[in-house]
Design a protein around this motif. Structure first.
Motif, PDB file in Angstrom:
ATOM      1  N   ASP A  69     -24.997  19.985   7.703  1.00 37.08           N
ATOM      2  CA  ASP A  69     -24.792  21.349   8.164  1.00 37.08           C
ATOM      3  C   ASP A  69     -25.918  21.778   9.100  1.00 37.08           C
ATOM      4  N   LEU A  70     -27.133  21.381   8.785  1.00 32.98           N
ATOM      5  CA  LEU A  70     -28.282  21.744   9.618  1.00 32.98           C
ATOM      6  C   LEU A  70     -28.209  21.093  10.989  1.00 32.98           C
ATOM      7  N   THR A  71     -27.826  19.829  11.026  1.00 35.62           N
ATOM      8  CA  THR A  71     -27.735  19.151  12.320  1.00 35.62           C
ATOM      9  C   THR A  71     -26.536  19.644  13.119  1.00 35.62           C
ATOM     10  N   TRP A  72     -25.498  20.088  12.432  1.00 36.45           N
ATOM     11  CA  TRP A  72     -24.297  20.626  13.094  1.00 36.45           C
ATOM     12  C   TRP A  72     -24.605  21.902  13.859  1.00 36.45           C
ATOM     13  N   ALA A  73     -25.459  22.727  13.309  1.00 39.65           N
ATOM     14  CA  ALA A  73     -25.658  24.089  13.818  1.00 39.65           C
ATOM     15  C   ALA A  73     -26.527  24.126  15.063  1.00 39.65           C
ATOM     16  N   ASP A  74     -26.233  25.112  15.921  1.00 41.49           N
ATOM     17  CA  ASP A  74     -27.110  25.455  17.033  1.00 41.49           C
ATOM     18  C   ASP A  74     -28.118  26.522  16.615  1.00 41.49           C
ATOM     19  N   ALA A  75     -27.759  27.314  15.627  1.00 37.09           N
ATOM     20  CA  ALA A  75     -28.629  28.359  15.098  1.00 37.09           C
ATOM     21  C   ALA A  75     -28.462  28.415  13.587  1.00 37.09           C
ATOM     22  N   ILE A  76     -29.577  28.638  12.882  1.00 39.32           N
ATOM     23  CA  ILE A  76     -29.553  28.675  11.422  1.00 39.32           C
ATOM     24  C   ILE A  76     -30.236  29.954  10.954  1.00 39.32           C
ATOM     25  N   ILE A  77     -29.511  30.733  10.151  1.00 39.04           N
ATOM     26  CA  ILE A  77     -30.060  31.947   9.564  1.00 39.04           C
ATOM     27  C   ILE A  77     -30.234  31.683   8.070  1.00 39.04           C
ATOM     28  N   PHE A  78     -31.469  31.781   7.608  1.00 38.72           N
ATOM     29  CA  PHE A  78     -31.800  31.495   6.214  1.00 38.72           C
ATOM     30  C   PHE A  78     -31.982  32.798   5.440  1.00 38.72           C
ATOM     31  N   GLY A  79     -31.458  32.845   4.228  1.00 38.50           N
ATOM     32  CA  GLY A  79     -31.658  33.998   3.368  1.00 38.50           C
ATOM     33  C   GLY A  79     -32.098  33.557   1.984  1.00 38.50           C
ATOM     34  N   TRP A 102     -36.968  16.286  10.079  1.00 41.58           N
ATOM     35  CA  TRP A 102     -38.226  16.555  10.791  1.00 41.58           C
ATOM     36  C   TRP A 102     -38.702  15.299  11.524  1.00 41.58           C
ATOM     37  N   ALA A 103     -38.631  14.155  10.861  1.00 40.26           N
ATOM     38  CA  ALA A 103     -39.107  12.910  11.460  1.00 40.26           C
ATOM     39  C   ALA A 103     -38.311  12.544  12.711  1.00 40.26           C
ATOM     40  N   GLN A 104     -37.050  12.931  12.722  1.00 41.24           N
ATOM     41  CA  GLN A 104     -36.180  12.615  13.857  1.00 41.24           C
ATOM     42  C   GLN A 104     -36.144  13.739  14.896  1.00 41.24           C
ATOM     43  N   GLY A 105     -36.802  14.858  14.608  1.00 43.48           N
ATOM     44  CA  GLY A 105     -36.760  15.994  15.522  1.00 43.48           C
ATOM     45  C   GLY A 105     -35.391  16.632  15.615  1.00 43.48           C
ATOM     46  N   SER A 106     -34.638  16.551  14.538  1.00 46.84           N
ATOM     47  CA  SER A 106     -33.235  16.981  14.581  1.00 46.84           C
ATOM     48  C   SER A 106     -33.045  18.485  14.762  1.00 46.84           C
ATOM     49  N   LEU A 107     -34.039  19.269  14.381  1.00 46.95           N
ATOM     50  CA  LEU A 107     -33.889  20.725  14.464  1.00 46.95           C
ATOM     51  C   LEU A 107     -34.674  21.326  15.619  1.00 46.95           C
ATOM     52  N   VAL A 108     -35.324  20.495  16.405  1.00 44.19           N
ATOM     53  CA  VAL A 108     -36.124  20.999  17.524  1.00 44.19           C
ATOM     54  C   VAL A 108     -35.235  21.740  18.522  1.00 44.19           C
ATOM     55  N   HIS A 139     -40.505  22.422  12.199  1.00 46.34           N
ATOM     56  CA  HIS A 139     -39.279  21.762  12.647  1.00 46.34           C
ATOM     57  C   HIS A 139     -39.027  21.972  14.143  1.00 46.34           C
ATOM     58  N   GLY A 140     -39.858  22.750  14.794  1.00 44.43           N
ATOM     59  CA  GLY A 140     -39.692  22.977  16.226  1.00 44.43           C
ATOM     60  C   GLY A 140     -38.610  23.970  16.575  1.00 44.43           C
ATOM     61  N   MET A 141     -38.285  24.843  15.638  1.00 50.29           N
ATOM     62  CA  MET A 141     -37.223  25.812  15.877  1.00 50.29           C
ATOM     63  C   MET A 141     -37.737  27.007  16.680  1.00 50.29           C
ATOM     64  N   VAL A 142     -36.816  27.706  17.318  1.00 54.71           N
ATOM     65  CA  VAL A 142     -37.126  28.905  18.093  1.00 54.71           C
ATOM     66  C   VAL A 142     -36.846  30.110  17.192  1.00 54.71           C
TER      67      VAL A 142
END
Length: 203
Positions: A69-79, A102-108, A139-142
């Protein structure tokens, strides 16, 4: 545009905020939204002693989140609710399982945003969100928050959560207070805002 709203909730407060955030994200014409919950780590007998069995039934049908699900998403909202000024252990445990991503930079480069719930007005809402941001930055997220263009977080006419860091709600010492209309609207605004930023980043 794909938006994931992933939450942990015990009594339903964060779940209601998550639903509102997902509703807001769906307002963006291109957004495909998934609502997911992190796995529970408390034993059934503890949940029963905490009086949360009935509350949890309201969102029992929400699927559990996966790393896909994390790799699928372009944006992730955590609650997640606050526990002593930081995120709940359930959310922490799930995030600790993302080392491979993180090791693969999947969420950057993906958009990341956070909302929370506390028992009291000064129960660590801002510290929870800000400490959550540390993981997202690793994770390199914006990071995207709740800008003051959502005017509902201003004013002192009523007790309410919300800050530029993200939407929040105040549950009360016994969990008796559910999210107010303005708090739910803050979550909707945040969801829509996140989706719009994700669209901009993708173009």
């Amino acid at each position: 545009m794909k938006v994931l709203v992933v939450f942990y909730s015990l009594y339903g407060h964060v779940y209601r905020m998550a639903e509102a955030a997902a509703e807001g994200a769906r307002k963006v014409y291109s957004a495909e939204v998934r609502l997911r919950q992190v796995p529970e780590t408390l034993p059934d007998e503890v949940i029963e002693k905490m009086g949360a069995v009935e509350a949890r039934k309201s969102f029992a049908a929400v699927p559990e989140v996966t790393l896909e699900d994390l790799t699928w998403a372009d944006a992730i909202i955590f609650g997640a609710p606050t526990r002593f000024g930081s995120m709940s252990g359930q959310m922490r445990q799930f995030l600790d399982s993302t080392g491979g991503l993180w090791a693969q930079g999947s969420l950057v480069g993906k958009v990341g945003s956070v909302f929370t719930s506390t028992a009291t007005q000064h129960g660590g809402q801002e510290s929870t969100i800000l400490s959550f941001h540390t993981t997202l930055l690793h994770h390199g997220m914006v990071i995207v928050g709740l800008p003051y263009t959502f005017a509902g977080q201003m004013g002192i006419e009523e007790i309410k959560g919300g800050s530029p860091y993200g939407a929040t709600t105040i549950a009360g010492g016994k969990g008796e207070r559910m999210p107010s209309d303005v708090e739910l609207e803050a979550a909707r605004f945040q969801g829509e805002h996140v989706a719009k930023i994700a669209v901009k980043l993708a173009t």
